[in-house]
Design a protein around this motif. Structure first.
Motif, PDB file in Angstrom:
ATOM      1  N   GLY A 129       0.298  -1.333   0.087  1.00 43.40           N
ATOM      2  CA  GLY A 129       0.103   0.051   0.222  1.00 43.40           C
ATOM      3  C   GLY A 129       0.865   1.646  -0.100  1.00 43.40           C
ATOM      4  N   LEU A 130       1.772   1.302  -0.486  1.00 39.84           N
ATOM      5  CA  LEU A 130       2.947   2.515  -0.338  1.00 39.84           C
ATOM      6  C   LEU A 130       2.392   3.177  -1.410  1.00 39.84           C
ATOM      7  CD1 LEU A 130       6.371   0.486  -0.015  1.00 39.84           C
ATOM      8  CD2 LEU A 130       5.161   1.640   1.588  1.00 39.84           C
ATOM      9  N   LEU A 131       2.220   2.281  -2.594  1.00 40.29           N
ATOM     10  CA  LEU A 131       1.302   3.509  -4.050  1.00 40.29           C
ATOM     11  C   LEU A 131       0.764   2.922  -4.550  1.00 40.29           C
ATOM     12  CD1 LEU A 131       5.406   4.642  -6.053  1.00 40.29           C
ATOM     13  CD2 LEU A 131       3.415   5.893  -4.487  1.00 40.29           C
ATOM     14  N   SER A 132      -0.484   3.991  -5.056  1.00 35.38           N
ATOM     15  CA  SER A 132      -2.132   2.516  -5.556  1.00 35.38           C
ATOM     16  C   SER A 132      -1.206   2.522  -6.846  1.00 35.38           C
ATOM     17  CB  SER A 132      -2.886   3.755  -5.686  1.00 35.38           C
ATOM     18  OG  SER A 132      -2.818   5.115  -6.983  1.00 35.38           O
ATOM     19  N   ALA A 133      -2.497   1.745  -7.637  1.00 35.76           N
ATOM     20  CA  ALA A 133      -1.878   0.736  -8.333  1.00 35.76           C
ATOM     21  C   ALA A 133      -2.217   1.739  -9.840  1.00 35.76           C
ATOM     22  CB  ALA A 133      -2.626   0.202  -8.835  1.00 35.76           C
ATOM     23  N   SER A 134      -3.193   2.846  -9.759  1.00 41.24           N
ATOM     24  CA  SER A 134      -3.061   4.385 -10.338  1.00 41.24           C
ATOM     25  C   SER A 134      -2.431   5.216 -10.504  1.00 41.24           C
ATOM     26  CB  SER A 134      -4.424   4.635 -10.232  1.00 41.24           C
ATOM     27  OG  SER A 134      -4.315   5.354  -9.144  1.00 41.24           O
ATOM     28  N   ALA A 135      -1.818   5.532  -9.727  1.00 40.10           N
ATOM     29  CA  ALA A 135       0.124   6.302  -9.003  1.00 40.10           C
ATOM     30  C   ALA A 135       0.872   5.470  -9.435  1.00 40.10           C
ATOM     31  CB  ALA A 135       0.235   6.605  -8.175  1.00 40.10           C
ATOM     32  N   MET A 136       1.290   4.162  -9.964  1.00 42.59           N
ATOM     33  CA  MET A 136       2.330   2.885 -10.840  1.00 42.59           C
ATOM     34  C   MET A 136       2.200   3.674 -11.596  1.00 42.59           C
ATOM     35  SD  MET A 136       3.689   0.174  -8.474  1.00 42.59           S
ATOM     36  CE  MET A 136       2.047  -0.728  -7.881  1.00 42.59           C
ATOM     37  N   LYS A 137       1.138   2.831 -12.020  1.00 43.66           N
ATOM     38  CA  LYS A 137       0.402   3.342 -13.824  1.00 43.66           C
ATOM     39  C   LYS A 137       0.340   5.045 -14.609  1.00 43.66           C
ATOM     40  CE  LYS A 137      -3.271   2.487 -16.716  1.00 43.66           C
ATOM     41  NZ  LYS A 137      -4.348   3.126 -17.671  1.00 43.66           N
ATOM     42  N   ALA A 138       0.827   5.852 -13.457  1.00 46.17           N
ATOM     43  CA  ALA A 138       0.562   7.210 -14.180  1.00 46.17           C
ATOM     44  C   ALA A 138       2.030   7.051 -14.176  1.00 46.17           C
ATOM     45  CB  ALA A 138      -0.438   7.325 -13.017  1.00 46.17           C
TER      46      ALA A 138
END
Length: 75
Positions: free
Chosen positions: A26-35
Motif C-alpha cells: 500500500g505504499l503507492l496505489s495501482a493508479s499512481a504506478m500506472k501514471a
C-alpha cells in the motif's frame, strides 16, 4: 510543464522497492504506478511518498518545470 527528471519506478527499484511490493504494501496505489509508467502526473501525496521512500530526496531531484510552447507563445 512539470515533468519527471528520471524513471521513478526504476529509481525506486534501485532502492529495493519492486512494483509488487509498492502495490501490496500500500505504499503507492495501482493508479499512481500506472501514471508513473505512462509519464503522467501523480498526486502530491504520492509524490511525497516517492520522496520519502527515496531516503527523503528533495522533490527537485524528482521533477522539474520546463516551459512548453503554449506557455511561451504571446497572447
Amino acid at each position: 510543464m512539470i515533468r519527471y527528471k528520471t524513471d521513478i519506478l526504476h529509481m525506486l527499484k534501485g532502492f529495493g522497492y519492486s512494483q509488487y511490493e509498492l502495490r501490496n504494501k500500500g505504499l503507492l496505489s495501482a493508479s499512481a504506478m500506472k501514471a508513473l509508467r505512462e509519464n503522467k502526473p501523480i498526486s502530491f501525496e504520492s509524490l511525497n511518498t516517492v520522496c520519502m521512500l527515496l531516503n527523503d530526496i528533495p522533490v527537485s531531484e524528482v521533477i522539474e518545470y520546463v516551459p512548453d510552447q503554449k506557455e511561451n507563445s504571446p497572447k
